[in-house]
Design an enzyme around this catalytic site. Structure first.
Site, PDB file in Angstrom:
ATOM      1  N   HIS A   1      -3.893  -5.057   0.026  1.00 25.11           N
ATOM      2  CA  HIS A   1      -3.609  -5.219   0.940  1.00 25.11           C
ATOM      3  C   HIS A   1      -3.236  -7.032   2.030  1.00 25.11           C
ATOM      4  O   HIS A   1      -4.579  -7.209   1.691  1.00 25.11           O
ATOM      5  CB  HIS A   1      -3.880  -5.386   2.246  1.00 25.11           C
ATOM      6  CG  HIS A   1      -3.523  -3.304   2.729  1.00 25.11           C
ATOM      7  ND1 HIS A   1      -3.158  -2.816   3.824  1.00 25.11           N
ATOM      8  CD2 HIS A   1      -4.547  -2.097   2.264  1.00 25.11           C
ATOM      9  CE1 HIS A   1      -2.358  -2.059   3.487  1.00 25.11           C
ATOM     10  NE2 HIS A   1      -3.683  -0.977   3.343  1.00 25.11           N
TER      11      HIS A   1
ATOM     12  N   CYS B   1       0.637  -1.434   0.034  1.00 24.32           N
ATOM     13  CA  CYS B   1       0.297  -0.219   0.075  1.00 24.32           C
ATOM     14  C   CYS B   1       0.714   1.514   0.349  1.00 24.32           C
ATOM     15  O   CYS B   1       1.347   1.347  -0.820  1.00 24.32           O
ATOM     16  CB  CYS B   1      -1.673   0.169   1.111  1.00 24.32           C
ATOM     17  SG  CYS B   1      -1.793   1.095   0.681  1.00 24.32           S
TER      18      CYS B   1
ATOM     19  N   GLU C   1      -2.313  -9.235   4.027  1.00 29.63           N
ATOM     20  CA  GLU C   1      -2.780  -9.644   5.143  1.00 29.63           C
ATOM     21  C   GLU C   1      -3.985  -9.146   5.366  1.00 29.63           C
ATOM     22  O   GLU C   1      -4.608  -9.503   6.784  1.00 29.63           O
ATOM     23  CB  GLU C   1      -1.773  -8.857   6.273  1.00 29.63           C
ATOM     24  CG  GLU C   1      -2.708  -6.951   6.752  1.00 29.63           C
ATOM     25  CD  GLU C   1      -2.288  -5.781   5.354  1.00 29.63           C
ATOM     26  OE1 GLU C   1      -2.356  -4.278   5.652  1.00 29.63           O
ATOM     27  OE2 GLU C   1      -0.813  -6.424   4.455  1.00 29.63           O
TER      28      GLU C   1
END
Length: 207
Positions: free
Chosen positions: A186, A82, A188
């Site tokens: 993202h 990001c 994650e």
């Protein structure tokens, strides 16, 4: 076990990134210390927030030179996420013009507000690979990932873009330049596909 050092520059969701790498079996260190960056097998620059603050924090911590030494000169595997992707650019046009790390020839620009799209771009979107992409091994066709951003890269060399996303306009979702990888989304926060991508990253053989 390979060691992943996640750069702590006081920007964003460090713990969630760390937990995701731990989940895929990595030894994780969250740090901004020179010795931890030198000891790392992989370096990760995450981030949520404004470009100017991000680059200023890296300068204040005095770690830009060691990052250049480890990533650019020693070719250590690197992943930007990001804001961590955007900071790689030559410059950003977010709230003025700010110089970036200049690791990739690109500019960070805001989405075109004339396209009648909501800004920030937030939520799940499909990502389309544009060339062979080691990060997408076993991810499956037409994967979706979680995005939250108002700015995106505009690359001078489109050859570094390995996946794109469409949101009012097409923009780079993944880039790669030699040992440098970066995602605008993202991983994650992207559940199974995101964890697979992180697993693929730490499985990249060292050069």
């Amino acid at each position: 076990m390979k060691k992943v050092t996640i750069i702590d520059y006081m920007m964003g969701n460090l713990r969630s990134v760390a937990k995701a790498f731990e989940f895929v079996g990595s030894k994780v260190c969250v740090s901004n210390k020179r010795e931890d960056l030198q000891a790392a097998d992989f370096i990760v620059l995450p981030g949520v927030g404004a470009f100017a603050k991000g680059i200023n924090n890296l300068k204040t911590l005095g770690i830009i030179d060691i990052l250049k030494e480890e990533v650019i000169e020693k070719k250590k595997l690197f992943l930007g996420i990001c804001l961590g992707m955007q900071l790689l650019a030559r410059e950003s046009h977010e709230d003025g013009i700010h110089q970036g790390l200049n690791w990739v020839q690109a500019t960070v620009k805001k989405f075109d507000t004339n396209k009648k799209i909501r800004i920030p771009h937030m939520g799940w979107n499909e990502v389309q690979t544009t060339k062979d992409n080691i990060l997408f091994s076993d991810v499956g066709e037409r994967p979706v990932f979680y995005f939250i951003h108002s700015y995106h890269l505009v690359c001078d060399d489109e050859g570094i873009t390995t996946a794109t996303c469409e949101y009012g306009e097409k923009f780079p979702a993944v880039i790669q330049k030699d040992n440098i990888f970066a995602t605008q989304f993202h991983p994650e926060k992207s559940q199974k596909e995101g964890l697979q991508l992180l697993q693929n990253f730490v499985n990249i053989p060292e050069s």
